[in-house]
Design an enzyme around this catalytic site. Structure first.
Site, PDB file in Angstrom:
ATOM      1  N   LYS A 113       0.794  -1.225   0.000  1.00 13.17           N
ATOM      2  CA  LYS A 113       0.000   0.000   0.000  1.00 13.17           C
ATOM      3  C   LYS A 113       0.831   1.282   0.000  1.00 13.17           C
ATOM      4  O   LYS A 113       0.416   2.299  -0.538  1.00 13.17           O
ATOM      5  CB  LYS A 113      -0.948   0.019   1.204  1.00 13.17           C
ATOM      6  N   ASP A 128      -9.875   3.268   1.893  1.00 17.48           N
ATOM      7  CA  ASP A 128     -10.018   2.737   3.258  1.00 17.48           C
ATOM      8  C   ASP A 128     -10.586   3.821   4.169  1.00 17.48           C
ATOM      9  O   ASP A 128     -11.435   3.572   5.025  1.00 17.48           O
ATOM     10  CB  ASP A 128      -8.655   2.313   3.825  1.00 17.48           C
TER      11      ASP A 128
END
Ligand code: ATR
Length: 289
Positions: A71, A107
């Site tokens: 990520k 997210d």
């Protein structure tokens, strides 16, 4: 599903990737919406991240998701970042745009959506305590500060990592008071009492890492306890908090909403929410992690 010369390709890169739930609910949504798209699991070892991203560009991927451990590292290989992704320094969704591969962080939005929609909790003006200081904690802390939280306390086994997140919050959100405590600091109790929201963003409570992220003393009916873990659906932390009268929520809705936001970013269409939710829940039930 029919795959032909016009099929648009997306997928998820991670290492390992065998347990991902994303292909199931993204593909179910493409089918439901009658879109000629396919979503693939793509195992990418850390040392192959650069060539993998280049490859997806060359192969005309419409976009991709990113999970552990890429990520943050993926930022070095893409062409631009949204404001959120820039602040969090982590990308979980990439879209092919005119300027190349652009990195998003869904997210953050997934977490806030689940708080608002499923727990009826608006972080504006509220205090929160986050346990953990990894990538998940970073997204949660940023999401809360970005959405007007008045104060955030970050508790971690390794306080130095929590201080990095505190710095990021201080630099970007002057209105949010931020504080760091070590996991064994006795001052945690007073911070629990002044917080309306407590988030477990550690891996403590998963099958291979049992136990409690923090002691539940001080947790009561005025608290919302959010455990980002969704397998098991009720961690020991959630069970103990619930028995003390707290409201509780697990991480499955955050997983769902981050996926719905990514789907919408890629396709430009509202995602079929029910199909995605049903597929995710039935996949979870089917599996033993
Ligand atoms: P993610 O990207 O999901 O946030 P991560 O970056 O590996 O994953 O972060 C895991 C978090 O769980 C960290 O805050 C870690 O604490 P450290 O920063 O001290 O490593 C925390 N964690 C994992 N196992 C733990 C344990 N047994 N006790 C306390 N904290 C733990």
């Amino acid at each position: 599903m029919t795959i032909d010369g016009k099929t648009k390709i997306v997928g998820i890169i991670g290492w390992p990737i065998e347990h991902t739930l994303s292909p199931a609910f993204h593909n179910a949504a493409f089918k439901k919406a009658k879109l000629n798209w396919v979503y693939l699991p793509l195992p990418v070892e850390p040392e192959h991240l650069g060539p993998a991203v280049e490859g997806m560009k060359a192969l005309n991927f419409a976009g991709f998701n990113i999970t552990m451990p890429h990520k943050r590292a993926v930022i070095d290989y893409i062409d631009g970042l949204t404001e959120e992704a820039k602040i969090i320094e982590a990308v979980n969704t990439v879209k092919r745009e005119d300027g190349g591969f652009i990195g998003y962080n869904t997210d953050c939005r997934g977490f806030i959506e689940s708080l608002r929609r499923d727990a009826g909790f608006d972080p504006g003006g509220r205090s929160a305590l986050i346990v953990g200081a990894g990538g998940a904690a970073r997204s949660v802390a940023t999401a809360l500060a970005m959405n007007g939280a008045a104060a955030v306390t970050i508790v971690n086994r390794t306080p130095a990592k929590a201080r990095l997140i505190a710095l990021l919050i201080k630099e970007n959100f002057a209105g949010c008071e931020v504080k760091v405590l070590a996991q064994n600091d006795e001052k945690i109790l007073s911070d629990i009492k002044r917080s309306q929201l407590i988030v477990n963003a550690t891996s403590v409570g998963m099958g291979n890492n049992p136990g409690l992220p923090i002691a539940v003393d001080g947790i009561g009916k005025d608290h919302l306890i959010y455990d980002l873990i969704y397998s098991p659906p009720e961690t020991e932390f959630l069970l103990k908090a619930k028995s003390r009268g707290a409201r509780v929520i697990n991480g499955v809705k955050m997983l769902l909403y981050q996926g719905m936001v990514a789907w919408e970013i890629w396709t430009g269409q509202r995602p079929p929410a029910e199909t995605m939710a049903e597929t995710l829940l039935s996949e979870l039930q089917r599996r033993v992690f």
